[in-house]
Design an enzyme around this catalytic site. Structure first.
Site, PDB file in Angstrom:
ATOM      1  N   LYS A   1       8.678  -0.838  14.425  1.00 14.51           N
ATOM      2  CA  LYS A   1       9.297  -0.543  13.120  1.00 14.51           C
ATOM      3  C   LYS A   1      10.323   0.575  13.263  1.00 14.51           C
ATOM      4  O   LYS A   1      11.443   0.495  12.761  1.00 14.51           O
ATOM      5  CB  LYS A   1       8.213  -0.029  12.148  1.00 14.51           C
ATOM      6  CG  LYS A   1       7.424  -1.067  11.438  1.00 14.51           C
ATOM      7  CD  LYS A   1       6.737  -0.383  10.256  1.00 14.51           C
ATOM      8  CE  LYS A   1       5.375  -0.934   9.986  1.00 14.51           C
ATOM      9  NZ  LYS A   1       4.595  -0.154   9.039  1.00 14.51           N
TER      10      LYS A   1
ATOM     11  N   LYS B   1       0.839  -1.200   0.000  1.00 11.85           N
ATOM     12  CA  LYS B   1       0.000   0.000   0.000  1.00 11.85           C
ATOM     13  C   LYS B   1       0.876   1.253   0.000  1.00 11.85           C
ATOM     14  O   LYS B   1       0.668   2.176  -0.758  1.00 11.85           O
ATOM     15  CB  LYS B   1      -0.926  -0.025   1.218  1.00 11.85           C
ATOM     16  CG  LYS B   1      -1.848   1.163   1.303  1.00 11.85           C
ATOM     17  CD  LYS B   1      -2.856   1.009   2.423  1.00 11.85           C
ATOM     18  CE  LYS B   1      -3.621   2.318   2.586  1.00 11.85           C
ATOM     19  NZ  LYS B   1      -4.574   2.281   3.685  1.00 11.85           N
TER      20      LYS B   1
ATOM     21  N   GLY C   1      -4.904  -1.871   4.748  1.00 13.28           N
ATOM     22  CA  GLY C   1      -3.998  -2.931   4.286  1.00 13.28           C
ATOM     23  C   GLY C   1      -4.603  -4.318   4.444  1.00 13.28           C
ATOM     24  O   GLY C   1      -4.601  -5.135   3.527  1.00 13.28           O
ATOM     25  N   ARG C   2      -5.149  -4.585   5.640  1.00 12.81           N
ATOM     26  CA  ARG C   2      -5.667  -5.946   5.886  1.00 12.81           C
ATOM     27  C   ARG C   2      -7.039  -6.169   5.264  1.00 12.81           C
ATOM     28  O   ARG C   2      -7.620  -7.244   5.419  1.00 12.81           O
ATOM     29  CB  ARG C   2      -5.680  -6.226   7.391  1.00 12.81           C
ATOM     30  CG  ARG C   2      -6.430  -5.198   8.216  1.00 12.81           C
ATOM     31  CD  ARG C   2      -6.087  -5.334   9.693  1.00 12.81           C
ATOM     32  NE  ARG C   2      -6.661  -4.252  10.487  1.00 12.81           N
ATOM     33  CZ  ARG C   2      -6.072  -3.073  10.682  1.00 12.81           C
ATOM     34  NH1 ARG C   2      -4.894  -2.822  10.135  1.00 12.81           N
ATOM     35  NH2 ARG C   2      -6.642  -2.148  11.423  1.00 12.81           N
TER      36      ARG C   2
ATOM     37  N   GLU D   1      -4.936  -7.170  14.434  1.00 16.10           N
ATOM     38  CA  GLU D   1      -4.464  -5.824  14.084  1.00 16.10           C
ATOM     39  C   GLU D   1      -5.639  -4.838  14.148  1.00 16.10           C
ATOM     40  O   GLU D   1      -5.459  -3.673  14.475  1.00 16.10           O
ATOM     41  CB  GLU D   1      -3.817  -5.828  12.685  1.00 16.10           C
ATOM     42  CG  GLU D   1      -2.976  -4.592  12.409  1.00 16.10           C
ATOM     43  CD  GLU D   1      -2.089  -4.730  11.184  1.00 16.10           C
ATOM     44  OE1 GLU D   1      -0.889  -5.015  11.329  1.00 16.10           O
ATOM     45  OE2 GLU D   1      -2.600  -4.544  10.061  1.00 16.10           O
TER      46      GLU D   1
ATOM     47  N   GLU E   1      10.473  -4.599   4.768  1.00 16.47           N
ATOM     48  CA  GLU E   1      10.561  -6.001   4.338  1.00 16.47           C
ATOM     49  C   GLU E   1      10.322  -6.106   2.837  1.00 16.47           C
ATOM     50  O   GLU E   1      11.058  -6.788   2.110  1.00 16.47           O
ATOM     51  CB  GLU E   1       9.499  -6.858   5.055  1.00 16.47           C
ATOM     52  CG  GLU E   1       9.717  -7.035   6.539  1.00 16.47           C
ATOM     53  CD  GLU E   1       9.053  -5.950   7.374  1.00 16.47           C
ATOM     54  OE1 GLU E   1       8.790  -4.841   6.856  1.00 16.47           O
ATOM     55  OE2 GLU E   1       8.816  -6.204   8.569  1.00 16.47           O
TER      56      GLU E   1
ATOM     57  N   HIS F   1      -4.372 -33.895  16.424  1.00 16.18           N
ATOM     58  CA  HIS F   1      -3.232 -34.678  16.918  1.00 16.18           C
ATOM     59  C   HIS F   1      -2.152 -33.775  17.500  1.00 16.18           C
ATOM     60  O   HIS F   1      -0.995 -34.169  17.601  1.00 16.18           O
ATOM     61  CB  HIS F   1      -2.677 -35.540  15.784  1.00 16.18           C
ATOM     62  CG  HIS F   1      -3.711 -36.515  15.283  1.00 16.18           C
ATOM     63  ND1 HIS F   1      -3.861 -37.777  15.811  1.00 16.18           N
ATOM     64  CD2 HIS F   1      -4.681 -36.372  14.352  1.00 16.18           C
ATOM     65  CE1 HIS F   1      -4.866 -38.382  15.208  1.00 16.18           C
ATOM     66  NE2 HIS F   1      -5.390 -37.555  14.321  1.00 16.18           N
TER      67      HIS F   1
HETATM   68  O1  F6P Z   1       1.950  -4.285   9.767  1.00 20.62           O
HETATM   69  C1  F6P Z   1       1.419  -3.012   9.565  1.00 20.62           C
HETATM   70  C2  F6P Z   1       0.943  -2.827   8.184  1.00 20.62           C
HETATM   71  O2  F6P Z   1       0.685  -1.478   8.040  1.00 20.62           O
HETATM   72  C3  F6P Z   1      -0.288  -3.643   7.835  1.00 20.62           C
HETATM   73  O3  F6P Z   1      -1.478  -3.063   8.216  1.00 20.62           O
HETATM   74  C4  F6P Z   1      -0.126  -3.779   6.371  1.00 20.62           C
HETATM   75  O4  F6P Z   1      -0.941  -4.778   5.901  1.00 20.62           O
HETATM   76  C5  F6P Z   1       1.343  -4.066   6.261  1.00 20.62           C
HETATM   77  O5  F6P Z   1       1.926  -3.236   7.239  1.00 20.62           O
HETATM   78  C6  F6P Z   1       1.970  -3.864   4.921  1.00 20.62           C
HETATM   79  O6  F6P Z   1       1.983  -2.528   4.531  1.00 20.62           O
HETATM   80  P1  F6P Z   1       2.202  -2.117   3.040  1.00 20.62           P
HETATM   81  O7  F6P Z   1       1.126  -2.744   2.227  1.00 20.62           O
HETATM   82  O8  F6P Z   1       2.129  -0.620   3.020  1.00 20.62           O
HETATM   83  O9  F6P Z   1       3.554  -2.602   2.602  1.00 20.62           O
END
Ligand code: F6P
Length: 553
Positions: A516, A211, A271-272, A357, A217, A388
Site C-alpha cells: 500500500k 473500518k 476488518g475480516r 490474512e 480503494e 469440470h
Molecule cells: O487489506 C488490509 C485491510 O486492512 C483488511 O484487513 C481490511 O479488511 C481492509 O484492509 C479494508 O480496510 P478498511 O475497512 O479500513 O477500509
C-alpha cells in the site's frame, strides 16, 4: 492475564509423537485401508452442532492421530487462549487490542468486556440503531432525494468491508426480503462504472464501509459514487443517498455522512471479522432485519459451542487440528473450499481473506521466526462447476490438496431434485478422492467394455486415480441465515486455533502495508515516469511504456 506458551509447537511432546506416529503408522497407510479396517469411521469421526454436521472420516487419520492432535492442542494452550479471547484480553499483541467479534453477536446481555469496560450494551445500541434505519428504508420512511423508494444498495468497501457482505448477500439471496446489494471494491473503478450504467441514482443508496475510512480503494470509489449522485440529482441530494459504517467518526463526518446514518464500531473488531458489526449494514439492507438477527444467532451458537465444548467434541478445534495435520505433517500446501450450492460462490474468496490474512505469518507472537509452515493457500469454487475445471488435478495431479466440501441438503431456490444431484455429486467426489480407482479397476472396466488387451494396457494407467486425498464434508440441513452464521463463526474460530498452535497472532495484517505504501509513493510516477527514474529500472521501464500507451489513440 493469560500466558501463551512460549514454546515452539515443534518442541512440544505431542508434535514429536505425531512425527513418530506418521513415520511408524501413517506414512504407508491410505484412507481406503483405514476404512477397510474400521467401518465405524463415520461415527468415530463426525461431530454435530445444531443443523451442521462435520464428517471428517475421509482424512488420513487413525484414532491415535486424533488423540495426539488433541494433546497438541492442550500443550499449545488452546483452551486458555480461547478463554482469554472471550474475556477480552488484548491477545492481538502487535496492535494491543482485544479480539471481540464474538461480542457483536453476543446480545445486549452478552457480558463482554474490553479493557475492563462492558461493551455489550454499546454493541446492542448500534445494532438497534442500524436495524431501525434498515426498517425505515424497507418501509419507505427513508427514501431518496426525489421521494422514490430505494431499490438498490451499492456497498463501497474492500477486504473485510466487502467480502463478507457480498458473500452473505449472495449466499442468502433466496431468503432476502430487502434491497438488491452490489459490491464495489476494486481500485480500477470498473465495478462502479458498470453499475452506474444500469442503476438509477434516484433509487440507489450508497453505503461506504471502511473500518479506517482512509482506504485508498474505498475512498476513490466513494468519490465516484458521490459524483454520480451529485451529477444526477444535485449536490444537495448526496446526504440522502449515503450511509456509512466505520470506527472513524470524524472521517465519516468530513465526508458528509449524516449523523443518523453513521454507524460505528470499535478497534477490537478486526476488518475480516467485522461482518457482524455495522459493516453488516448492507447485509441487513439486503436480507432483512430478521435474517440479520438470525445470522448473528448462528454465530452466537457457534461461539457457545466453541467456548463450552471439550476439545475432543469441539468443531473449530477439530477442524483446525485436521488442517495442522494435513499441513504440517502430511505436507499439503493448499486447501480447496468446495461449496455445493452456487449461492456460496463467494465463500471461498471470503475464507481466503479470513484464513490467509489471519494466518499468513512467519513471525511468532513473540517476534521470533516460526519454525514450521503456517497458513495454507486457500482457494476454491462452487461444486459441480469446479468438477469440470480443476478437479482433474485433484484426482490425478501430483499434488495433495485436502478439500472442505460444504453441502446444504435442502435446496436454496431450485427443487429438491436438483439439490439431490448436487448431494450425489459432492459425496461421489469426496469418495472418489478418498478411495481412488486402481489399475485393476481400470482393467476390469476396459475388459468389460470388450477392449483388446493391448488397448487395455495402453489406457489403464491413464484411468488410475491414486485416491488418498483427505477431505471434510460439512453437511448443512439447509443454507439459512442461521447456518451461514454458524459456518462463518466455525471458520473464524478454526483460524484462531491454528494460530494458537503455531504461536502466531492471527489478528494483525502487517503484510498488506508495504505494498500500500509503495503504491502511494508510485502513484505520481504513473503520469510522470521521470519521478521513478531512480527506483527499480524494470519498474521505470514499465511506467515509461505505460505512459506512452496512456496517451496512445
Ligand atoms: O487489506 C488490509 C485491510 O486492512 C483488511 O484487513 C481490511 O479488511 C481492509 O484492509 C479494508 O480496510 P478498511 O475497512 O479500513 O477500509
Amino acid at each position: 492475564m493469560h500466558k501463551l506458551t512460549a514454546r515452539y509447537p515443534t518442541d512440544l511432546p505431542s508434535w514429536r509423537k505425531l512425527r513418530e506416529h506418521l513415520r511408524e503408522r501413517m506414512a504407508e497407510t491410505d484412507i481406503a485401508t483405514l476404512f477397510r479396517k474400521d467401518s465405524g469411521r463415520h461415527e468415530r469421526f463426525s461431530l454435530r452442532d445444531g443443523d451442521l454436521l462435520l464428517d471428517f472420516s475421509r482424512n488420513r487419520i487413525a484414532p491415535r492421530t486424533l488423540q495426539l492432535l488433541l494433546s497438541l492442542a492442550r500443550e499449545a494452550g488452546v483452551a486458555g487462549a480461547r478463554d482469554a479471547m472471550f474475556v477480552g484480553e488484548p491477545i492481538n499483541v502487535t496492535e494491543g487490542r482485544a479480539v471481540l467479534h464474538a461480542a457483536l453477536r453476543g446480545g445486549r446481555r452478552g457480558g463482554f468486556h474490553a479493557d475492563g469496560e462492558g461493551v455489550s450494551k454499546a454493541v446492542a445500541d448500534v445494532l438497534d440503531a442500524m436495524l431501525d434505519f434498515v426498517d425505515a428504508v424497507h418501509a419507505g420512511g427513508v427514501r431518496g432525494s426525489t421521494g422514490k423508494r430505494f431499490t438498490d444498495v451499492i456497498n463501497v468497501g474492500i477486504g473485510g468491508s466487502d467480502l463478507g457482505i457480498v458473500m452473505a448477500c449472495k449466499g442468502l439471496a433466496h431468503v432476502a426480503t430487502g434491497l438488491e446489494v452490489h459490491g464495489v471494491s476494486n481500485v480500477d473503478g470498473t465495478q462502479f462504472a458498470d453499475l452506474a450504467k444500469r442503476l438509477d441514482p434516484a433509487t440507489t443508496l450508497v453505503v461506504v464501509c471502511s473500518k479506517t475510512f482512509t482506504t485508498l480503494e474505498t475512498m476513490s470509489n466513494a468519490q465516484l459514487a458521490r459524483e454520480w449522485i451529485a451529477v444526477a440529482l444535485g449536490d444537495a441530494a448526496v446526504g440522502d443517498h449515503f450511509a456509512a459504517a466505520s470506527t472513524n467518526h470524524e472521517a465519516m463526518d468530513a465526508f458528509g455522512i449524516h449523523r443518523h446514518r453513521r454507524f460505528g464500531f470499535w478497534d477490537w473488531v478486526g476488518g475480516r471479522y467485522s461482518l457482524w458489526s455495522a459493516v453488516g449494514l448492507s447485509i441487513a439492507l439486503g436480507i432483512g432485519k430478521e435474517n440479520f438477527r438470525e445470522l448473528l444467532a448462528g454465530g452466537r451458537a457457534m461461539d457457545r459451542h466453541f467456548a463450552e465444548t471439550p476439545l475432543a467434541g469441539n468443531l473449530p478445534v477439530v477442524l483446525a487440528l485436521l488442517a495442522v495435520w494435513n499441513n504440517n505433517f502430511l505436507g499439503a500446501e493448499s486447501q480447496a473450499i468446495l461449496p455445493y450450492d452456487n449461492r456460496l460462490e463467494r465463500f471461498p474468496a471470503y475464507l481466503q481473506q479470513l484464513q490467509m490474512e489471519s494466518n499468513g505469518k512467519s513471525v511468532r507472537r513473540d517476534g521470533r521466526p516460526v519454525r514450521c509452515k503456517t497458513g495454507m493457500v486457500i482457494w476454491g469454487e462452487p461444486g459441480s462447476n469446479a468438477q469440470h475445471s480443476f478437479y482433474q488435478l485433484l484426482h490425478q495431479g501430483t499434488r495433495q490438496v485436502p478439500c472442505d466440501f460444504l453441502l446444504p441438503v435442502q435446496p436454496s431456490g431450485s427443487g429438491q431434485a436438483q439439490q439431490d444431484l448436487a448431494i450425489a455429486n459432492c459425496l461421489a467426489q469426496a469418495d472418489a478422492l478418498a478411495f481412488g480407482y486402481s489399475e485393476d479397476d481400470a482393467h476390469e472396466e476396459l475388459t468389460a467394455r470388450g477392449l483388446e488387451a493391448a488397448d487395455i494396457a495402453r489406457l489403464a494407467p491413464h484411468k488410475v486415480h491414486a485416491g488418498n486425498v483427505s477431505s471434510n464434508v460439512l453437511l448443512l440441513k439447509a443454507l439459512t441465515a442461521r447456518t451461514l452464521g454458524q459456518l462463518v463463526a466455525l471458520y473464524e474460530h478454526k483460524v484462531f486455533v491454528e494460530g494458537v498452535i503455531w504461536g502466531i497472532n492471527s489478528f494483525d495484517q502487517w503484510g498488506v502495508e508495504l505494498g500500500k505504501k509503495m503504491a502511494s509513493a508510485l502513484a505520481p510516477a504513473v503520469a510522470d515516469p521521470a519521478l521513478a527514474a531512480s527506483g527499480n529500472p524494470a519498474t521505470h521501464a514499465l511506467l515509461t511504456q505505460a505512459a506512452r500507451w496512456r496517451r496512445a489513440p
